[in-house]
Design a protein around this motif. Sequence first.
Motif, PDB file in Angstrom:
ATOM      1  N   ALA A 198       0.834  -1.208   0.000  1.00 46.93           N
ATOM      2  CA  ALA A 198       0.000   0.000   0.000  1.00 46.93           C
ATOM      3  C   ALA A 198       0.868   1.256   0.000  1.00 46.93           C
ATOM      4  O   ALA A 198       0.669   2.161  -0.823  1.00 46.93           O
ATOM      5  CB  ALA A 198      -0.937  -0.009   1.206  1.00 46.93           C
TER       6      ALA A 198
ATOM      7  N   ILE B 124      -5.805   0.349   7.084  1.00 45.05           N
ATOM      8  CA  ILE B 124      -5.691  -1.059   6.684  1.00 45.05           C
ATOM      9  C   ILE B 124      -5.889  -1.987   7.881  1.00 45.05           C
ATOM     10  O   ILE B 124      -6.601  -2.993   7.788  1.00 45.05           O
ATOM     11  CB  ILE B 124      -4.327  -1.315   6.004  1.00 45.05           C
ATOM     12  CG1 ILE B 124      -4.234  -0.517   4.698  1.00 45.05           C
ATOM     13  CG2 ILE B 124      -4.132  -2.815   5.732  1.00 45.05           C
ATOM     14  CD1 ILE B 124      -2.873  -0.530   4.042  1.00 45.05           C
TER      15      ILE B 124
ATOM     16  N   ALA C 224      -8.374  -2.329   4.289  1.00 46.60           N
ATOM     17  CA  ALA C 224      -7.857  -1.647   3.092  1.00 46.60           C
ATOM     18  C   ALA C 224      -7.787  -0.158   3.351  1.00 46.60           C
ATOM     19  O   ALA C 224      -8.456   0.355   4.246  1.00 46.60           O
ATOM     20  CB  ALA C 224      -8.756  -1.928   1.893  1.00 46.60           C
ATOM     21  N   SER C 225      -6.950   0.533   2.566  1.00 47.85           N
ATOM     22  CA  SER C 225      -6.857   1.988   2.676  1.00 47.85           C
ATOM     23  C   SER C 225      -7.689   2.614   1.565  1.00 47.85           C
ATOM     24  O   SER C 225      -7.507   2.301   0.391  1.00 47.85           O
ATOM     25  CB  SER C 225      -5.396   2.422   2.551  1.00 47.85           C
ATOM     26  OG  SER C 225      -5.311   3.693   1.947  1.00 47.85           O
ATOM     27  N   SER C 226      -8.604   3.494   1.954  1.00 47.74           N
ATOM     28  CA  SER C 226      -9.462   4.119   0.941  1.00 47.74           C
ATOM     29  C   SER C 226      -8.622   4.935  -0.040  1.00 47.74           C
ATOM     30  O   SER C 226      -8.907   4.951  -1.238  1.00 47.74           O
ATOM     31  CB  SER C 226     -10.509   5.013   1.616  1.00 47.74           C
ATOM     32  OG  SER C 226      -9.875   5.865   2.539  1.00 47.74           O
ATOM     33  N   GLU C 227      -7.549   5.551   0.455  1.00 48.44           N
ATOM     34  CA  GLU C 227      -6.714   6.359  -0.433  1.00 48.44           C
ATOM     35  C   GLU C 227      -6.005   5.476  -1.469  1.00 48.44           C
ATOM     36  O   GLU C 227      -5.953   5.818  -2.656  1.00 48.44           O
ATOM     37  CB  GLU C 227      -5.669   7.141   0.374  1.00 48.44           C
ATOM     38  CG  GLU C 227      -4.892   8.098  -0.525  1.00 48.44           C
ATOM     39  CD  GLU C 227      -3.799   8.871   0.201  1.00 48.44           C
ATOM     40  OE1 GLU C 227      -3.637   8.678   1.435  1.00 48.44           O
ATOM     41  OE2 GLU C 227      -3.110   9.651  -0.470  1.00 48.44           O
ATOM     42  N   VAL C 228      -5.496   4.349  -1.010  1.00 49.22           N
ATOM     43  CA  VAL C 228      -4.815   3.442  -1.933  1.00 49.22           C
ATOM     44  C   VAL C 228      -5.808   2.908  -2.963  1.00 49.22           C
ATOM     45  O   VAL C 228      -5.516   2.883  -4.170  1.00 49.22           O
ATOM     46  CB  VAL C 228      -4.144   2.283  -1.171  1.00 49.22           C
ATOM     47  CG1 VAL C 228      -3.625   1.218  -2.135  1.00 49.22           C
ATOM     48  CG2 VAL C 228      -3.010   2.812  -0.294  1.00 49.22           C
ATOM     49  N   GLU C 229      -6.981   2.492  -2.494  1.00 46.79           N
ATOM     50  CA  GLU C 229      -7.971   1.938  -3.417  1.00 46.79           C
ATOM     51  C   GLU C 229      -8.398   2.967  -4.450  1.00 46.79           C
ATOM     52  O   GLU C 229      -8.498   2.657  -5.643  1.00 46.79           O
ATOM     53  CB  GLU C 229      -9.190   1.405  -2.650  1.00 46.79           C
ATOM     54  CG  GLU C 229      -8.890   0.189  -1.769  1.00 46.79           C
ATOM     55  CD  GLU C 229      -8.072  -0.906  -2.465  1.00 46.79           C
ATOM     56  OE1 GLU C 229      -8.484  -1.340  -3.562  1.00 46.79           O
ATOM     57  OE2 GLU C 229      -7.010  -1.297  -1.935  1.00 46.79           O
ATOM     58  N   SER C 230      -8.632   4.213  -4.021  1.00 46.31           N
ATOM     59  CA  SER C 230      -9.090   5.216  -5.005  1.00 46.31           C
ATOM     60  C   SER C 230      -7.954   5.605  -5.952  1.00 46.31           C
ATOM     61  O   SER C 230      -8.198   5.902  -7.120  1.00 46.31           O
ATOM     62  CB  SER C 230      -9.700   6.431  -4.311  1.00 46.31           C
ATOM     63  OG  SER C 230      -8.712   7.125  -3.595  1.00 46.31           O
ATOM     64  N   THR C 231      -6.713   5.574  -5.451  1.00 48.53           N
ATOM     65  CA  THR C 231      -5.575   5.850  -6.347  1.00 48.53           C
ATOM     66  C   THR C 231      -5.493   4.788  -7.432  1.00 48.53           C
ATOM     67  O   THR C 231      -5.376   5.093  -8.622  1.00 48.53           O
ATOM     68  CB  THR C 231      -4.252   5.882  -5.558  1.00 48.53           C
ATOM     69  OG1 THR C 231      -4.332   6.877  -4.541  1.00 48.53           O
ATOM     70  CG2 THR C 231      -3.073   6.191  -6.473  1.00 48.53           C
ATOM     71  N   LYS C 232      -5.583   3.518  -6.996  1.00 50.16           N
ATOM     72  CA  LYS C 232      -5.513   2.397  -7.938  1.00 50.16           C
ATOM     73  C   LYS C 232      -6.571   2.508  -9.027  1.00 50.16           C
ATOM     74  O   LYS C 232      -6.344   2.163 -10.170  1.00 50.16           O
ATOM     75  CB  LYS C 232      -5.757   1.086  -7.178  1.00 50.16           C
ATOM     76  CG  LYS C 232      -4.517   0.269  -6.895  1.00 50.16           C
ATOM     77  CD  LYS C 232      -4.923  -1.123  -6.429  1.00 50.16           C
ATOM     78  CE  LYS C 232      -4.322  -1.427  -5.069  1.00 50.16           C
ATOM     79  NZ  LYS C 232      -4.749  -2.722  -4.516  1.00 50.16           N
ATOM     80  N   GLN C 233      -7.772   2.966  -8.641  1.00 45.89           N
ATOM     81  CA  GLN C 233      -8.884   3.061  -9.592  1.00 45.89           C
ATOM     82  C   GLN C 233      -8.779   4.289 -10.491  1.00 45.89           C
ATOM     83  O   GLN C 233      -9.440   4.344 -11.528  1.00 45.89           O
ATOM     84  CB  GLN C 233     -10.230   3.153  -8.854  1.00 45.89           C
ATOM     85  CG  GLN C 233     -10.521   2.005  -7.886  1.00 45.89           C
ATOM     86  CD  GLN C 233     -10.496   0.659  -8.570  1.00 45.89           C
ATOM     87  OE1 GLN C 233     -10.963   0.527  -9.692  1.00 45.89           O
ATOM     88  NE2 GLN C 233      -9.915  -0.329  -7.902  1.00 45.89           N
TER      89      GLN C 233
END
Length: 379
Positions: A33, A90, A95-104
Amino acid sequence: QGNEAEVAAFSVPSYACQRRTTLENHNTVLTDALSLLAENAELSEEDGRGVAFRRAAAVLKALPKPVASMTQLRGLPCLGEHSLRVIKDILENGASSEVESTKQSERYKALKVLTGIFGVGARTADRWIRDGIHNLRQLQDSGPTLNRAQQAGLEHYDDLNQPVSKSDADAIGEVVEKAVVSVLPGAHMTLIGGFRRGKLTGHDVDFLITHPEEGREVGLMPKLVSWLESQGFLLYQKTTRNSYLESKDGPARPASNMDRFERCFSIFKLTKEEKRGTKHPETLTENGTKPAGHKPWRAVRVDLVVSPISQFAFALLGWTGSKLFERELRRWAGHEKSMSLSSHALYDNRQSKYLRATSEEEIFAHLGLEFVPPSERNA
Ligand code: 8DG
Ligand code: MN
Ligand code: MN
């Protein structure tokens, strides 16, 4: 008692070069992450933020077991507010919302695809994205001018985005070794980069070449490249004088030797014969480019570096990595020892002199650090 042990705080020294970081990572979810956020920052040319996330990830890589609670992190170095927030997210939510939104995000996805082309950096990718180019198809359709590296990068996109295995690295090593001794008998070749640290795969293969007699290595790189080219091993090559930013760190650059220190970025053609039965992984491509399968060879990025023997230990240390470990070594040298370290030399600012070394061990000793073997430099 077990409970107490679980919440016991971890303790690690603050510079990555003071720590032993093997490939065994007990916190991959957290470090993946933070590495993604580091990568995103680097792709957005926010290098300061990138380094901060890299340092935070490196601290977690050095922990002897998985992080179970935030209290264990108390007192650990390099964990800023932002990294702690990501870790907490996490641990609490999986999960990290920032990581997930970055990935998307479309921007991150486009930056990844475009900088996945050899020769394309963050700046070029950003310019293309602003011109509406988000993927390889749009790139091919709108046809911006590509330099030679980028053309080769695009042509071999799928191969170059496949991890290189250790057996591929060894096969290429045999070819390079043969080339080296053909053009300069007595010269030596050493595997450097991630494979020297014991990694099982890499994004490229890195070699350092020298000759035990000072000066004999002069002119070696062009001969080596000609030999490889004449045998059909090179799909692309660009040879340059070493221009790594030693200047950033002061005078760790013996001026007279500078032009002897050469490197070559290349794309190697690894054929079935060289691989001798090791099987090429068949892959599907999502990118609309030609699939890599069914041809009897694959393209592999190879970096070659030639160093005079007097600088060999510095070159070896400087090119073994990891990138963060190297950065931390130079930061340690500068901030803690008032020295300038580069892959050419070590300069002591207090004594106003260069400190000689013929082995990595001696360099660590000069720096007042315990020796860390390559397999423990995976910060
Ligand atoms: P990978 O290929 O498996 O992904 O990992 P790696 O082998 O650790 O990374 P690398 O990108 O191949 O870099 C290997 C080492 O070389 C790393 O410590 C950083 C160092 N390095 C560069 N460029 C330069 C440079 O221009 N000068 C010097 N001295 N070192 C460099 O990548
Ligand atoms: Mn490498
Ligand atoms: Mn490399």
